[in-house]
Design a protein around this motif. Structure first.
Motif, mmCIF file in Angstrom:
data_model
loop_
_atom_site.group_PDB
_atom_site.id
_atom_site.type_symbol
_atom_site.label_atom_id
_atom_site.label_comp_id
_atom_site.label_asym_id
_atom_site.label_seq_id
_atom_site.Cartn_x
_atom_site.Cartn_y
_atom_site.Cartn_z
ATOM 1 N N PRO A 74 0.205 5.831 -0.241
ATOM 2 C CA PRO A 74 -0.810 6.882 -0.332
ATOM 3 C C PRO A 74 -1.217 7.113 -1.775
ATOM 4 O O PRO A 74 -0.383 7.237 -2.658
ATOM 5 C CB PRO A 74 -0.094 8.103 0.260
ATOM 6 C CG PRO A 74 0.897 7.499 1.213
ATOM 7 C CD PRO A 74 1.360 6.226 0.540
ATOM 8 N N SER A 75 -2.510 7.174 -2.017
ATOM 9 C CA SER A 75 -2.981 7.187 -3.393
ATOM 10 C C SER A 75 -4.009 8.268 -3.628
ATOM 11 O O SER A 75 -3.771 9.424 -3.376
ATOM 12 C CB SER A 75 -3.524 5.791 -3.735
ATOM 13 O OG SER A 75 -3.947 5.724 -5.065
ATOM 14 N N GLN A 83 5.268 7.583 -5.205
ATOM 15 C CA GLN A 83 4.651 7.187 -3.950
ATOM 16 C C GLN A 83 5.695 6.563 -3.025
ATOM 17 O O GLN A 83 6.588 5.857 -3.457
ATOM 18 C CB GLN A 83 3.540 6.156 -4.215
ATOM 19 C CG GLN A 83 2.512 6.606 -5.235
ATOM 20 C CD GLN A 83 1.791 7.850 -4.775
ATOM 21 O OE1 GLN A 83 1.513 8.020 -3.612
ATOM 22 N NE2 GLN A 83 1.499 8.730 -5.698
ATOM 23 N N TYR A 143 -5.520 4.119 -0.397
ATOM 24 C CA TYR A 143 -4.240 3.502 -0.722
ATOM 25 C C TYR A 143 -4.304 2.771 -2.055
ATOM 26 O O TYR A 143 -5.347 2.276 -2.462
ATOM 27 C CB TYR A 143 -3.822 2.515 0.377
ATOM 28 C CG TYR A 143 -3.382 3.208 1.647
ATOM 29 C CD1 TYR A 143 -2.039 3.331 1.970
ATOM 30 C CD2 TYR A 143 -4.320 3.753 2.513
ATOM 31 C CE1 TYR A 143 -1.635 3.979 3.112
ATOM 32 C CE2 TYR A 143 -3.930 4.412 3.674
ATOM 33 C CZ TYR A 143 -2.586 4.522 3.967
ATOM 34 O OH TYR A 143 -2.190 5.175 5.109
ATOM 35 N N LYS A 162 -4.691 9.003 8.520
ATOM 36 C CA LYS A 162 -4.450 8.461 7.181
ATOM 37 C C LYS A 162 -5.552 7.499 6.759
ATOM 38 O O LYS A 162 -5.761 7.265 5.570
ATOM 39 C CB LYS A 162 -3.090 7.774 7.112
ATOM 40 C CG LYS A 162 -2.930 6.594 8.048
ATOM 41 C CD LYS A 162 -1.491 6.113 8.056
ATOM 42 C CE LYS A 162 -1.272 5.013 9.082
ATOM 43 N NZ LYS A 162 0.145 4.637 9.194
ATOM 44 N N TYR A 163 -6.273 6.927 7.719
ATOM 45 C CA TYR A 163 -7.380 6.029 7.393
ATOM 46 C C TYR A 163 -8.707 6.777 7.250
ATOM 47 O O TYR A 163 -9.645 6.261 6.647
ATOM 48 C CB TYR A 163 -7.543 4.970 8.481
ATOM 49 C CG TYR A 163 -6.295 4.192 8.783
ATOM 50 C CD1 TYR A 163 -5.769 3.287 7.853
ATOM 51 C CD2 TYR A 163 -5.623 4.347 9.988
ATOM 52 C CE1 TYR A 163 -4.619 2.575 8.131
ATOM 53 C CE2 TYR A 163 -4.476 3.634 10.275
ATOM 54 C CZ TYR A 163 -3.975 2.750 9.344
ATOM 55 O OH TYR A 163 -2.833 2.039 9.617
ATOM 56 N N PRO A 177 0.818 -1.203 0.000
ATOM 57 C CA PRO A 177 0.000 0.000 0.000
ATOM 58 C C PRO A 177 0.854 1.256 0.000
ATOM 59 O O PRO A 177 1.908 1.296 0.604
ATOM 60 C CB PRO A 177 -0.808 -0.117 1.290
ATOM 61 C CG PRO A 177 0.002 -0.978 2.171
ATOM 62 C CD PRO A 177 0.826 -1.876 1.285
ATOM 63 N N THR A 204 4.435 10.675 5.904
ATOM 64 C CA THR A 204 4.317 9.548 4.974
ATOM 65 C C THR A 204 5.041 9.864 3.679
ATOM 66 O O THR A 204 5.964 9.179 3.279
ATOM 67 C CB THR A 204 2.853 9.204 4.703
ATOM 68 O OG1 THR A 204 2.159 10.376 4.267
ATOM 69 C CG2 THR A 204 2.191 8.665 5.953
ATOM 70 N N GLY A 207 5.777 4.486 0.937
ATOM 71 C CA GLY A 207 4.771 3.924 1.816
ATOM 72 C C GLY A 207 5.228 2.753 2.642
ATOM 73 O O GLY A 207 6.406 2.438 2.725
ATOM 74 N N LEU A 235 -8.892 1.218 4.045
ATOM 75 C CA LEU A 235 -7.742 1.229 3.142
ATOM 76 C C LEU A 235 -8.060 1.866 1.790
ATOM 77 O O LEU A 235 -7.315 1.702 0.830
ATOM 78 C CB LEU A 235 -7.225 -0.199 2.942
ATOM 79 C CG LEU A 235 -6.760 -0.913 4.215
ATOM 80 C CD1 LEU A 235 -6.243 -2.309 3.883
ATOM 81 C CD2 LEU A 235 -5.696 -0.117 4.955
#
Length: 289
Positions: free
Chosen positions: A7-8, A61, A229, A138-139, A5, A39, A63, A226
């Motif tokens: 960060p997306s 990215q 991500y 982040k979630y 995963p 992150t 992660g 998630l």
């Protein structure tokens, strides 16, 4: 199967078709998400009404590297894992997850329980841990919400209370020992130095007091938590079991031998879920040009 995963896309709520209770900015490309501090320096532009294949990822990215199934979970790393993830969760799967969770009575402190469980090395022998509550952000980050409320949690102890789904930026204050009421203290002990310790049999206590005796839908919760991500897979398109396995590993729950759930996870989660709107919950991530 290994998933990585990173960060997306930072999907806006408007893209998910969830009713809005505030004025939404005009459609068009706008800054939609900045990865949480620590992150990476990732920013994503998202257009309301567009699906994930039209989101633009603007930087490499970085992660967390994790492995699911029988692989060992590797800790946080700054190793670059690619200019874009291979797969992202489908928008309709995230919408389904939110719709599913909003029909359940789930106490807000359940998020804190998940996070504290993730910090506890051995669920059978809880020890004091020191949470950094901002890590939960982040979630929960969901662009496009009310002013000064960047976090979204699609459940509450009362069903159909969408105005209670949004959280302000002060997660540390929300979960500070001085803010804890009677229900959370049935699941955790607060140590004088600010550390928290799950009580013995915390899963049974969480089921009773935080889930109201109804286990949480694992696939819906995994998909929601998630959703921001992207994922790398060594074995083709990942599926429902992979996203659930990654979620369990993220919060330090055990998997069973030959079955998905074991230990605490077997107590508080269920694999029974409403029918998904699509055969696959992942799609290829947009290719960075």
């Amino acid at each position: 199967m290994k998933l990585t995963p990173a960060p997306s896309v930072g999907i806006r709520l408007a893209q998910l078709g969830v009713p809005l209770i505030w004025r939404v900015p005009p459609a068009g490309f706008e800054p939609a998400h900045t990865a949480p501090e620590g992150t990476c320096a990732s920013r994503v532009l998202a257009a309301q009404g567009l699906d994930e294949s039209k989101l633009a990822i603007l930087c490499p990215q970085m992660g967390r590297v994790a492995a699911v199934g029988h692989h060992k979970v590797i800790s946080v790393t700054d190793e670059q894992v690619g200019t874009s993830p291979d797969y992202v969760l489908r928008t309709e799967a995230i919408r389904w997850a939110i719709d599913t969770l909003t029909t359940r009575r789930i106490h807000p402190f359940f998020l804190a329980y998940l996070y504290l469980h993730g910090l506890t090395p051995d669920e059978d022998k809880p020890v004091p841990v020191l949470p950094v509550w901002t890590d939960l952000g982040k979630y929960l980050t969901m662009p496009g919400g009310p002013s000064r409320k960047p976090y979204y949690r699609p459940f509450f102890q009362e069903i159909s209370k969408p105005e209670r789904y949004w959280l302000n930026a002060n997660l540390a204050g929300s979960y500070a020992p001085s803010s804890l009421r009677q229900v959370p203290r049935r699941i955790v002990d607060v140590i004088e130095d600010g550390r928290f310790q799950l009580k013995e049999d915390s899963a049974e206590l969480a089921l009773e007091h935080l889930l109201f005796a109804e286990p949480a839908p694992l696939l819906a919760l995994s998909t929601f938590m998630l959703r921001n991500y992207g994922f790398k897979s060594d074995d083709g398109v990942p599926g429902e079991r992979e996203i659930c396995s990654l979620f369990l590993a993220e919060f330090n729950f055990r998997e069973g031998e030959g079955s998905l759930l074991s230990g605490d996870a077997l107590v508080i989660f269920t694999t029974d879920s409403p029918t998904l709107p699509a055969a696959e919950i992942f799609t290829l991530a947009p290719v960075q040009e």
